[in-house]
Design a protein around this motif. Structure first.
Motif, short mmCIF file in Angstrom:
data_model
loop_
_atom_site.label_atom_id
_atom_site.label_comp_id
_atom_site.label_asym_id
_atom_site.label_seq_id
_atom_site.Cartn_x
_atom_site.Cartn_y
_atom_site.Cartn_z
N THR A 1 -43.36 -32.04 -55.10
CA THR A 1 -43.94 -30.48 -55.35
C THR A 1 -42.35 -29.57 -55.87
O THR A 1 -41.88 -29.45 -54.61
CB THR A 1 -45.28 -29.81 -54.68
N LYS B 1 -47.38 -24.65 -51.64
CA LYS B 1 -49.01 -23.88 -52.14
C LYS B 1 -49.27 -25.57 -52.83
O LYS B 1 -50.41 -26.01 -53.14
CB LYS B 1 -48.94 -22.97 -52.33
N GLU B 2 -48.43 -25.61 -53.85
CA GLU B 2 -48.41 -26.64 -54.91
C GLU B 2 -49.26 -28.09 -54.11
O GLU B 2 -49.88 -28.83 -54.83
CB GLU B 2 -47.68 -26.79 -55.99
N GLU C 1 -50.06 -27.99 -51.11
CA GLU C 1 -51.41 -27.31 -50.30
C GLU C 1 -52.80 -28.07 -51.31
O GLU C 1 -53.60 -28.62 -50.60
CB GLU C 1 -51.62 -26.15 -50.17
N ARG C 2 -52.26 -27.92 -52.56
CA ARG C 2 -52.91 -27.54 -53.73
C ARG C 2 -53.98 -28.95 -54.03
O ARG C 2 -55.07 -29.67 -54.46
CB ARG C 2 -53.03 -26.88 -54.90
N LEU C 3 -52.70 -29.94 -53.64
CA LEU C 3 -52.97 -30.89 -53.68
C LEU C 3 -54.35 -31.84 -52.98
O LEU C 3 -54.55 -33.41 -52.75
CB LEU C 3 -51.65 -32.02 -53.93
N ARG D 1 -56.70 -30.46 -51.81
CA ARG D 1 -57.35 -30.10 -51.15
C ARG D 1 -58.07 -30.05 -52.61
O ARG D 1 -59.67 -31.20 -52.41
CB ARG D 1 -58.05 -27.80 -51.84
N SER D 2 -57.77 -30.40 -53.90
CA SER D 2 -58.50 -31.68 -54.90
C SER D 2 -58.21 -33.10 -54.18
O SER D 2 -58.81 -33.42 -55.64
CB SER D 2 -57.56 -31.45 -55.85
#
Length: 358
Positions: free
Chosen positions: A77, A81-82, A84-86, A88-89
């Motif tokens: 990534t 933040k990107e 971490e977004r993966l 969370r998803s």
């Protein structure tokens, strides 16, 4: 062997083969044995591939240099933040992001610490293997178990068939009619040859099915390793089963009732069962395998196992096969005498010493 004797042997052998093929129990048991071998190979291949390809999904942000990616399925990534977004998803199990720590990166999880990722990134010492070509212990045990099960199941199935056939002919007095047309030795030879042919065919079918299963599942390397020992196993069984068949026939001819078959064939069953037990409990013991390689009843398992392990010299399988062949000749001669002398004696159990004396 004169023409009349050979024709009598052929007639009895064909009858035995046809009797086995008409038996639904035999056909079902043979199919189950083949399916068990194929299933074990297929399952082993699937588990092996799953284990080899078992990786943990992880997102790695730009600016992070991982010491290793072994065991990790990396998704790159552009930002932390990107990554971490993966996490969370649920697309990845963890994220590795830049950090001011001495390592230069930190691992981010969702609810629990991602131990798989931490272990994968941990520094490990160099490992030197003294014997990198050694066969894994689990594989050795599975091969020993396969040899033992196939040998034991085939020997018992066809050996008991011979014993039941002999007693059935005595109890129904059919043997008296047969003896009027063919000699007793021809009857014994036909039974042994007919059942040996069927037992050999079953072993060949198992070997072919195993080879095909290995090829289809992409385990070509296993076929290369197992091939020589499988071929020797088939050869040893082809000769060794004649000895077992002669013993079952000679033991069964001493009685005239089906209820008594178990008592007279128990010693022969023990001779077949002992190698099966030994190969399971001592599959990697060089001393026990060495002794088993030259004992006629256990050589069909012991020598192929040593060939698989690579502990047998080139001349040892040949010598072992000669020992088995000589033993077969001796046992068949003694068994033929017992069979000939006790075949027409009905009623009570015939003593072995009486059958030998005639």
């Amino acid at each position: 062997m004169n023409g009349s004797f050979a024709a009598s042997v052929q007639l009895v052998a064909v009858r035995e083969v046809q009797a086995r093929l008409r038996s639904k129990a035999f056909v079902v048991s043979a199919c189950i044995l083949v399916l068990m071998v194929v299933a074990s190979i297929v399952v082993g291949g699937i588990v092996g591939k799953a284990t080899a390809g078992d990786t943990t999904p992880v997102a790695v942000a730009d600016g992070v240099s991982l010491p290793t990616t072994t065991g990790l399925d990396v998704t790159h990534t552009s930002t932390a933040k990107e990554a971490e977004r993966l996490v969370r998803s649920g697309d990845v199990d963890a994220a590795v992001v830049p950090s001011d720590d001495p390592l230069g990166y930190a691992v981010v999880g969702l609810h629990d610490a991602p131990t798989d990722v931490v272990q994968a990134l941990s520094a490990s010492p160099r490992v030197d293997l003294l014997d990198p070509d050694a066969i894994p212990g689990g594989l050795v045990y599975l091969v020993a178990l396969a040899f033992g099960v196939v040998y034991f199941a085939s020997a018992v199935t066809f050996g008991q068939s011979i014993a039941q056939s002999v007693v059935e002919e005595k109890s129904t007095r059919v043997v008296e009619i047969l003896m009027a047309a063919i000699p007793a030795r021809a009857l014994l030879a036909g039974k042994v040859i007919g059942n040996s042919v069927m037992a050999f065919a079953q072993i060949v079918a198992v070997a072919i099915a195993a080879a095909v299963a290995l090829a289809v599942t992409g385990q070509d390397n296993m076929f290369t390793v197992l091939g020589p020992s499988m071929l020797w196993f088939v050869g040893f069984f082809a000769i060794g089963f004649v000895l077992i068949a002669a013993l079952f026939a000679a033991a069964a001819v001493l009685v005239s009732r089906q209820e008594d078959v178990g008592s007279v064939t128990t010693p022969v069953m023990m001779l077949v069962m002992i190698p099966y037990v030994l190969i399971i409990v001592a599959y990697d013991d060089p001393t026990i395998l060495g002794v088993m390689s030259y004992v006629p009843f256990s050589a069909p398992i012991g020598m192929p196992m040593r060939i698989f392990l690579g502990t047998a010299e080139w001349w040892e399988p040949v010598l072992s096969l000669v020992v088995v062949a000589v033993s077969v000749v001796l046992v068949v001669l003694v068994g033929a005498r017992v069979y000939e002398n006790a075949l027409l004696r009905t009623g009570g159990r015939v003593k072995l010493t009486e059958a030998l004396r005639g």
